[in-house]
Design a protein around this motif. Structure first.
Motif, PDB file in Angstrom:
ATOM      1  N   ASP A   1      -1.905  21.105  55.275  1.00 25.10           N
ATOM      2  CA  ASP A   1      -2.034  19.787  54.643  1.00 25.10           C
ATOM      3  C   ASP A   1      -2.449  18.764  55.704  1.00 25.10           C
ATOM      4  O   ASP A   1      -1.778  18.643  56.734  1.00 25.10           O
ATOM      5  N   PRO A   2      -3.526  18.016  55.479  1.00 20.08           N
ATOM      6  CA  PRO A   2      -4.002  17.100  56.514  1.00 20.08           C
ATOM      7  C   PRO A   2      -3.200  15.814  56.642  1.00 20.08           C
ATOM      8  O   PRO A   2      -3.326  15.099  57.646  1.00 20.08           O
ATOM      9  N   ASP A   3      -2.362  15.508  55.629  1.00 22.74           N
ATOM     10  CA  ASP A   3      -1.700  14.195  55.627  1.00 22.74           C
ATOM     11  C   ASP A   3      -0.181  14.270  55.628  1.00 22.74           C
ATOM     12  O   ASP A   3       0.496  13.270  55.411  1.00 22.74           O
ATOM     13  N   PHE A   4       0.392  15.454  55.892  1.00 23.19           N
ATOM     14  CA  PHE A   4       1.857  15.591  55.875  1.00 23.19           C
ATOM     15  C   PHE A   4       2.243  16.664  56.886  1.00 23.19           C
ATOM     16  O   PHE A   4       1.615  17.716  56.971  1.00 23.19           O
ATOM     17  N   ARG A   5       3.293  16.382  57.636  1.00 19.48           N
ATOM     18  CA  ARG A   5       3.774  17.406  58.565  1.00 19.48           C
ATOM     19  C   ARG A   5       5.281  17.322  58.738  1.00 19.48           C
ATOM     20  O   ARG A   5       5.928  16.344  58.314  1.00 19.48           O
ATOM     21  N   VAL A   6       5.833  18.339  59.390  1.00 15.58           N
ATOM     22  CA  VAL A   6       7.275  18.468  59.612  1.00 15.58           C
ATOM     23  C   VAL A   6       7.516  18.692  61.099  1.00 15.58           C
ATOM     24  O   VAL A   6       6.779  19.453  61.744  1.00 15.58           O
ATOM     25  N   PRO A   7       8.523  18.042  61.690  1.00 13.99           N
ATOM     26  CA  PRO A   7       8.803  18.253  63.120  1.00 13.99           C
ATOM     27  C   PRO A   7       9.133  19.710  63.423  1.00 13.99           C
ATOM     28  O   PRO A   7       9.776  20.399  62.636  1.00 13.99           O
TER      29      PRO A   7
ATOM     30  N   ARG B   1      -0.433  10.464  59.747  1.00 10.48           N
ATOM     31  CA  ARG B   1       0.153  11.460  58.844  1.00 10.48           C
ATOM     32  C   ARG B   1       1.590  11.093  58.482  1.00 10.48           C
ATOM     33  O   ARG B   1       2.312  10.501  59.280  1.00 10.48           O
ATOM     34  N   LEU B   2       1.983  11.481  57.296  1.00 10.33           N
ATOM     35  CA  LEU B   2       3.356  11.277  56.847  1.00 10.33           C
ATOM     36  C   LEU B   2       4.231  12.367  57.468  1.00 10.33           C
ATOM     37  O   LEU B   2       3.872  13.555  57.453  1.00 10.33           O
ATOM     38  N   VAL B   3       5.361  11.973  58.036  1.00 14.34           N
ATOM     39  CA  VAL B   3       6.282  12.923  58.669  1.00 14.34           C
ATOM     40  C   VAL B   3       7.655  12.756  58.034  1.00 14.34           C
ATOM     41  O   VAL B   3       8.167  11.638  57.934  1.00 14.34           O
ATOM     42  N   ALA B   4       8.247  13.860  57.596  1.00 22.10           N
ATOM     43  CA  ALA B   4       9.582  13.828  56.984  1.00 22.10           C
ATOM     44  C   ALA B   4      10.614  14.359  57.967  1.00 22.10           C
ATOM     45  O   ALA B   4      10.324  15.262  58.772  1.00 22.10           O
ATOM     46  N   VAL B   5      11.821  13.816  57.912  1.00 21.39           N
ATOM     47  CA  VAL B   5      12.939  14.308  58.723  1.00 21.39           C
ATOM     48  C   VAL B   5      14.150  14.487  57.812  1.00 21.39           C
ATOM     49  O   VAL B   5      14.128  14.083  56.652  1.00 21.39           O
ATOM     50  N   ASP B   6      15.194  15.119  58.342  1.00 24.00           N
ATOM     51  CA  ASP B   6      16.474  15.315  57.652  1.00 24.00           C
ATOM     52  C   ASP B   6      16.323  16.233  56.438  1.00 24.00           C
ATOM     53  O   ASP B   6      16.116  15.787  55.313  1.00 24.00           O
TER      54      ASP B   6
ATOM     55  N   PHE C   1      11.108  21.515  47.803  1.00 26.68           N
ATOM     56  CA  PHE C   1      10.829  20.114  48.090  1.00 26.68           C
ATOM     57  C   PHE C   1      12.004  19.430  48.786  1.00 26.68           C
ATOM     58  O   PHE C   1      13.157  19.821  48.648  1.00 26.68           O
ATOM     59  N   HIS C   2      11.650  18.410  49.571  1.00 29.35           N
ATOM     60  CA  HIS C   2      12.635  17.559  50.246  1.00 29.35           C
ATOM     61  C   HIS C   2      13.285  16.700  49.168  1.00 29.35           C
ATOM     62  O   HIS C   2      12.610  15.940  48.475  1.00 29.35           O
ATOM     63  N   ALA C   3      14.596  16.803  49.027  1.00 27.97           N
ATOM     64  CA  ALA C   3      15.284  16.116  47.931  1.00 27.97           C
ATOM     65  C   ALA C   3      15.966  14.826  48.379  1.00 27.97           C
ATOM     66  O   ALA C   3      16.824  14.302  47.677  1.00 27.97           O
ATOM     67  N   ASP C   4      15.569  14.314  49.564  1.00 26.44           N
ATOM     68  CA  ASP C   4      16.161  13.063  50.053  1.00 26.44           C
ATOM     69  C   ASP C   4      15.067  12.231  50.732  1.00 26.44           C
ATOM     70  O   ASP C   4      15.211  11.795  51.870  1.00 26.44           O
ATOM     71  N   MET C   5      13.975  11.997  49.987  1.00 29.95           N
ATOM     72  CA  MET C   5      12.792  11.337  50.557  1.00 29.95           C
ATOM     73  C   MET C   5      12.886   9.816  50.452  1.00 29.95           C
ATOM     74  O   MET C   5      11.990   9.159  49.928  1.00 29.95           O
ATOM     75  N   HIS C   6      13.976   9.245  50.961  1.00 33.08           N
ATOM     76  CA  HIS C   6      14.066   7.783  50.980  1.00 33.08           C
ATOM     77  C   HIS C   6      13.269   7.259  52.183  1.00 33.08           C
ATOM     78  O   HIS C   6      12.924   8.032  53.101  1.00 33.08           O
ATOM     79  N   PRO C   7      12.958   5.956  52.215  1.00 26.21           N
ATOM     80  CA  PRO C   7      12.068   5.428  53.265  1.00 26.21           C
ATOM     81  C   PRO C   7      12.552   5.677  54.682  1.00 26.21           C
ATOM     82  O   PRO C   7      11.736   5.799  55.600  1.00 26.21           O
ATOM     83  N   GLY C   8      13.883   5.765  54.889  1.00 27.16           N
ATOM     84  CA  GLY C   8      14.387   6.008  56.235  1.00 27.16           C
ATOM     85  C   GLY C   8      14.132   7.417  56.730  1.00 27.16           C
ATOM     86  O   GLY C   8      14.227   7.672  57.940  1.00 27.16           O
ATOM     87  N   ASN C   9      13.811   8.335  55.837  1.00 27.62           N
ATOM     88  CA  ASN C   9      13.531   9.722  56.225  1.00 27.62           C
ATOM     89  C   ASN C   9      12.042  10.013  56.301  1.00 27.62           C
ATOM     90  O   ASN C   9      11.649  11.163  56.494  1.00 27.62           O
ATOM     91  N   LEU C  10      11.203   8.991  56.131  1.00 24.62           N
ATOM     92  CA  LEU C  10       9.751   9.178  56.149  1.00 24.62           C
ATOM     93  C   LEU C  10       9.129   8.255  57.198  1.00 24.62           C
ATOM     94  O   LEU C  10       9.460   7.069  57.268  1.00 24.62           O
ATOM     95  N   PHE C  11       8.224   8.822  58.006  1.00 20.05           N
ATOM     96  CA  PHE C  11       7.561   8.075  59.064  1.00 20.05           C
ATOM     97  C   PHE C  11       6.047   8.289  58.964  1.00 20.05           C
ATOM     98  O   PHE C  11       5.591   9.264  58.370  1.00 20.05           O
ATOM     99  N   VAL C  12       5.304   7.368  59.582  1.00 17.60           N
ATOM    100  CA  VAL C  12       3.862   7.557  59.751  1.00 17.60           C
ATOM    101  C   VAL C  12       3.605   7.709  61.239  1.00 17.60           C
ATOM    102  O   VAL C  12       3.925   6.806  62.031  1.00 17.60           O
ATOM    103  N   ASP C  13       3.044   8.869  61.643  1.00 21.03           N
ATOM    104  CA  ASP C  13       2.837   9.097  63.075  1.00 21.03           C
ATOM    105  C   ASP C  13       1.559   8.413  63.546  1.00 21.03           C
ATOM    106  O   ASP C  13       0.860   7.733  62.781  1.00 21.03           O
ATOM    107  N   ASP C  14       1.241   8.607  64.830  1.00 18.84           N
ATOM    108  CA  ASP C  14       0.082   7.919  65.427  1.00 18.84           C
ATOM    109  C   ASP C  14      -1.232   8.361  64.795  1.00 18.84           C
ATOM    110  O   ASP C  14      -2.225   7.630  64.834  1.00 18.84           O
ATOM    111  N   ALA C  15      -1.252   9.574  64.203  1.00 16.69           N
ATOM    112  CA  ALA C  15      -2.469  10.075  63.568  1.00 16.69           C
ATOM    113  C   ALA C  15      -2.573   9.644  62.111  1.00 16.69           C
ATOM    114  O   ALA C  15      -3.518  10.028  61.421  1.00 16.69           O
TER     115      ALA C  15
END
Length: 521
Positions: free
Chosen positions: A224-230, A302-307, A286-300
């Protein structure tokens, strides 16, 4: 085993806090037996004056009661069938923030878990940057062949497992007691609700399982070009420690920072919605806790999810169900939307497809007369589940978790773009999946799968025939033994011949049964 007296003490403390915050004002006394009604009246005498809404009082009380009750509140937010839509919506905002525990305790826990000194594993190990009810996160650095790499180290709170276990046992005690005295509690299956919570907490308390969830999702989205996971650092991960790549990015909760970066917020909103739908419909995970604090936009960009402590899964059947009902509403094909419910077995067959189609039309038609920004996909699914309850559709926990997550994701999308067209955004993802799985390519794959099954079956036929032949021989031998024992008369021979025929018939039936069992297996 914790004695009942301990449960009563814990529950009494919780009851006092709930009464003080005015939570019992939310309880309908008519659904309670006489003794419980009296107890409710006495509890309400402890209420302190407040201007907060009833639902807000509940989240305030649960936050004051600590980690176990915060988790309970977050879990109940996924069960509007138990607490109602208004309370579930309020519990969505329950903050999972707690004071951090001391740095030396965190380092000691890491050293016990990984068996090495902290400063031998990490080139640098900083103070906690975020603390929640179950764990806290530290920023650290590790040495790699290409230089230092920043990582996030998540550590469970010391003693949290023992504390959560004691509280959950108290929840079980209260649920069983409620079910003994209340028909409404039995209808809501409170013991089963607590059991589901217990399973969820067990997963969150083993950070290796969270690491596995992150790893699985990373595999799913690698193209996926617009989403990644650490990336997970498995060598620095254990039961109570999780180490992942550090995410340098802008949280979606900071709209000002997103604007200062010059990001296309409407496009980012579409990415949030489409990513979630791809994970749910395409991957079934699917990530079942996608609130704004768990989503970031990296330097490229792309949307990055945590937790990844709370995840949802959908089987192929549930993914097809979701895709077809969404596309049915998009295309206004209400008959197909109704038929999908019956095909999935969610609505009992004794109901009328036409009557159910009429009920679905009552939900779908109003959305086509409103502007795009007024149409809520999450609200539509909520209305749909309310209507299906009238047609004896049983509660589906996996669909409730999906609905709850869609509410959150839709909120994030609308925050980034108030005029976001949910249906136009969802349509390409849903249509692509349907074409892939229900179109020509899907039929070819299904046919190939069928050929494979037939091939495996035919490969097993010789063995089945051999087993059937052995049974036939045994039955025939038994028949011959019967002839030898029979009187040497025409009548005796005739009776033996009849037994032989019965033996052959039994052998044929045995072969047929073996073939059937193989097919069913």
């Amino acid at each position: 085993m914790i004695p009942p007296f301990s449960h009563l003490i814990r529950l009494a403390r919780a009851g006092f806090v709930l009464a003080r915050e005015g939570v019992f004002a939310l309880v309908d006394p008519a659904a309670l037996p006489g003794g419980a009604q009296l107890g409710l009246k006495l509890a309400r005498l402890l209420e302190r004056p407040t201007t907060a809404s009833g639902a807000t009082r509940l989240s305030t009380a649960l936050g004051a009661l600590g980690p176990s009750y915060v988790k309970l509140g977050q879990f109940l937010a996924t069960r509007p069938d138990v607490v109602g839509q208004a309370i579930a919506a309020d519990l969505e905002s329950l903050q999972d923030k707690m004071p951090p525990f001391p740095q030396d305790e965190a380092e000691a826990a890491i050293e016990r878990a990984l068996g090495r000194p902290v400063h031998g594993m990490f080139a640098a190990f900083g103070p906690p940057i975020a603390a929640a009810s179950v764990a806290q996160v530290h920023r650290a650095e590790i040495e790699t062949p290409t230089g230092r790499k920043a990582v996030a180290v998540k550590v469970l709170r010391p003693g949290i497992e023992r504390s959560l276990s004691a509280d959950i046992q108290a929840f079980f005690f209260a649920a069983r007691l409620a079910e003994r005295i209340s028909a409404e509690a039995r209808r809501l299956r409170l013991t089963e609700v607590v059991a589901t919570l217990a399973r969820s907490v067990t997963v969150e308390l083993d950070l290796r399982l969270e690491a596995a969830a992150a790893s699985e999702m990373a595999d799913n989205v690698k193209d996926d070009p617009d989403f990644r996971v650490p990336e997970v650092e498995w060598d620095l991960t254990a039961h109570n420690v999780l180490t992942t790549e550090w995410v340098d990015g802008t949280p979606l909760s900071d709209r000002g920072a997103l604007e200062r970066r010059g990001l296309d917020l409407p496009k980012l909103g579409r990415t949030v919605i489409q990513s979630f739908l791809r994970h749910a419909v395409r991957d079934g995970f699917f990530h079942a806790d996608m609130h704004p604090g768990n989503l970031f936009v990296d330097d490229a960009g792309r949307l990055v999810a945590v937790d990844f402590g709370i995840m949802g899964r959908l089987t192929e059947k549930e993914r097809r169900f979701l895709a077809e009902i969404l596309y049915g509403f998009i295309s206004r094909d209400y008959r197909r939307t109704a038929e999908v419910h019956f095909e999935a077995g969610y609505v009992p067959s004794h109901h009328s497809v036409e009557a159910f189609m009429q009920a679905i039309r009552a939900i779908g038609e109003p959305i086509h007369n409103r502007s795009a920004e007024d149409i809520s996909m999450a609200k539509l699914l909520t209305l749909l589940f309310e209507v299906t309850a009238l047609f004896d559709m049983k509660t589906r926990p996996e669909l409730l978790l999906l609905q709850k997550t869609m509410v959150v994701v839709e909120g994030v999308g609308r925050m980034l773009d108030p005029k976001l067209d949910m249906w136009r955004t969802a349509e390409p993802v849903v249509r692509t999946w349907l074409e892939r799985h229900l179109g020509a390519a899907g039929r070819v794959e299904e046919a190939v799968g069928g050929v494979s099954e037939v091939g495996r079956f035919l490969g097993g036929v010789p063995g089945l025939l051999a087993r059937g032949s052995r049974i036939a021989e045994q039955l025939d031998r038994a028949t011959r033994d019967g002839i030898a024992l029979a009187p040497e008369t025409v009548a005796g021979i005739g009776e033996a011949e009849a037994r032989r025929n019965r033996g052959t018939t039994l052998a044929l039936w045995a072969i047929a049964v073996l073939l059937l069992l193989h097919l069913l297996g």
